[in-house]
Design an enzyme around this catalytic site. Structure first.
Site, PDB file in Angstrom:
ATOM      1  CG  PHE A   1     -46.649 -54.253  25.099  1.00 26.43           C
ATOM      2  CD1 PHE A   1     -45.451 -53.574  24.911  1.00 26.43           C
ATOM      3  CD2 PHE A   1     -47.189 -54.961  24.028  1.00 26.43           C
ATOM      4  CE1 PHE A   1     -44.801 -53.603  23.680  1.00 26.43           C
ATOM      5  CE2 PHE A   1     -46.551 -54.992  22.801  1.00 26.43           C
ATOM      6  CZ  PHE A   1     -45.352 -54.310  22.622  1.00 26.43           C
ATOM      7  CD  GLU A   2     -50.694 -56.619  26.217  1.00 25.85           C
ATOM      8  OE1 GLU A   2     -49.722 -57.248  25.744  1.00 25.85           O
ATOM      9  OE2 GLU A   2     -50.768 -56.260  27.418  1.00 25.85           O
TER      10      GLU A   2
ATOM     11  CB  ALA B   1     -49.112 -50.478  37.863  1.00 25.54           C
ATOM     12  CB  VAL B   2     -44.634 -50.553  33.980  1.00 23.93           C
ATOM     13  CG1 VAL B   2     -43.466 -51.423  33.502  1.00 23.93           C
ATOM     14  CG2 VAL B   2     -45.730 -50.504  32.924  1.00 23.93           C
TER      15      VAL B   2
ATOM     16  CG  ASP C   1     -34.161 -59.018  39.196  1.00 22.09           C
ATOM     17  OD1 ASP C   1     -34.022 -57.976  39.875  1.00 22.09           O
ATOM     18  OD2 ASP C   1     -34.511 -60.117  39.673  1.00 22.09           O
TER      19      ASP C   1
ATOM     20  CG  HIS D   1     -40.366 -57.218  30.261  1.00 18.26           C
ATOM     21  ND1 HIS D   1     -40.734 -57.557  28.977  1.00 18.26           N
ATOM     22  CD2 HIS D   1     -41.531 -57.134  30.964  1.00 18.26           C
ATOM     23  CE1 HIS D   1     -42.045 -57.682  28.904  1.00 18.26           C
ATOM     24  NE2 HIS D   1     -42.549 -57.424  30.090  1.00 18.26           N
TER      25      HIS D   1
ATOM     26  CG  PHE E   1     -48.903 -42.087  30.120  1.00 22.75           C
ATOM     27  CD1 PHE E   1     -48.909 -43.240  29.370  1.00 22.75           C
ATOM     28  CD2 PHE E   1     -47.929 -41.938  31.102  1.00 22.75           C
ATOM     29  CE1 PHE E   1     -47.966 -44.242  29.572  1.00 22.75           C
ATOM     30  CE2 PHE E   1     -46.978 -42.925  31.314  1.00 22.75           C
ATOM     31  CZ  PHE E   1     -46.999 -44.085  30.555  1.00 22.75           C
TER      32      PHE E   1
ATOM     33  NE  ARG F   1     -44.671 -42.021  42.569  1.00 21.72           N
ATOM     34  CZ  ARG F   1     -43.853 -42.156  43.616  1.00 21.72           C
ATOM     35  NH1 ARG F   1     -44.053 -43.138  44.480  1.00 21.72           N
ATOM     36  NH2 ARG F   1     -42.852 -41.318  43.799  1.00 21.72           N
TER      37      ARG F   1
END
Length: 216
Positions: free
Chosen positions: A117-118, A140-141, A145, A148, A173, A187
């Site tokens: 996010f930063e 990495a996102v 559950d 977010h 990106f 990946r």
């Protein structure tokens, strides 16, 4: 009799014209253009994959970045520390690619941020300094559950895009958005390759394109 024959010939010609496919008419008119135009060289590209023939004009410029023209190029890498087990591998792949294409270590700056996010705000700042030819964004996102994941992934993607558009410097990106940790690791050097390395190559090609072909 002559007039009757002429009338029949006109009818046949009219029918043939109506039955001729538009693509064939286009091809015939293109051939006429080729034969009548002398100053400009025009080539008729043959029909492929079911598509109609197209005209290719000699002398058209085709510009692309080359990973072989890297001298003097400088890069910034913004890497998220969250999910470090993944982002560390992505960073290693990126740095290895930079070195493979003869980017000097002193021409690479790595900046760590807390999470994906930063990344955009730091990428924007680095791009606007004018010191770097491209900014590579690594993170990495991993889906959890709650929603977010969607908020962070979408914000990171749109933020990196905005950083590039607002600065005029390519911001690549290289943030993984995966359903689970196994997908992410696959990946980051696993069976799906290393997306950090692929993103670094994109950064090199974009930097080369702008520096050598599109620089004002």
């Amino acid at each position: 009799m002559a007039s009757i024959a002429a009338a029949k010939l006109c009818i046949i010609s009219s029918r043939r014209a109506r039955l001729t496919p538009p693509s064939l008419l286009s091809t015939q008119s293109s051939r006429n253009l080729v034969s009548s135009s002398s100053p400009i060289q025009v080539n008729l590209v043959s029909k492929r994959n079911g598509r109609s023939p197209v005209l290719a004009m000699a002398g058209v410029q085709h510009l692309q970045g080359s990973p072989m023209r890297t001298e003097g190029l400088r890069f910034a890498v913004v890497v998220a520390k969250f999910n470090e087990v993944v982002t560390k591998l992505l960073l290693e792949g990126a740095l290895e690619t930079f070195r493979r294409y003869l980017i000097k270590d002193e021409d690479i700056v790595v900046v760590e941020v807390p999470g994906s996010f930063e990344i955009p705000v730091v990428a924007t700042h680095l791009a606007k300094t004018g010191k770097y030819h491209a900014v590579l964004c690594i993170g990495a996102v991993v889906r959890g559950d709650t929603t977010h994941y969607d908020a962070v992934a979408n914000s990171a993607a749109s933020g990196v895009l905005s950083a590039g558009l607002n600065s005029g410097v390519p911001c690549i990106f290289g943030v993984l958005t995966c359903d689970d940790m196994d997908q992410a690791l696959n990946r980051a050097g696993g069976k799906s390759g290393n997306k950090g390395a692929e993103a670094a190559l994109s950064a090199i090609e974009m930097a080369s394109l702008l520096e050598h072909h599109l620089k004002k």
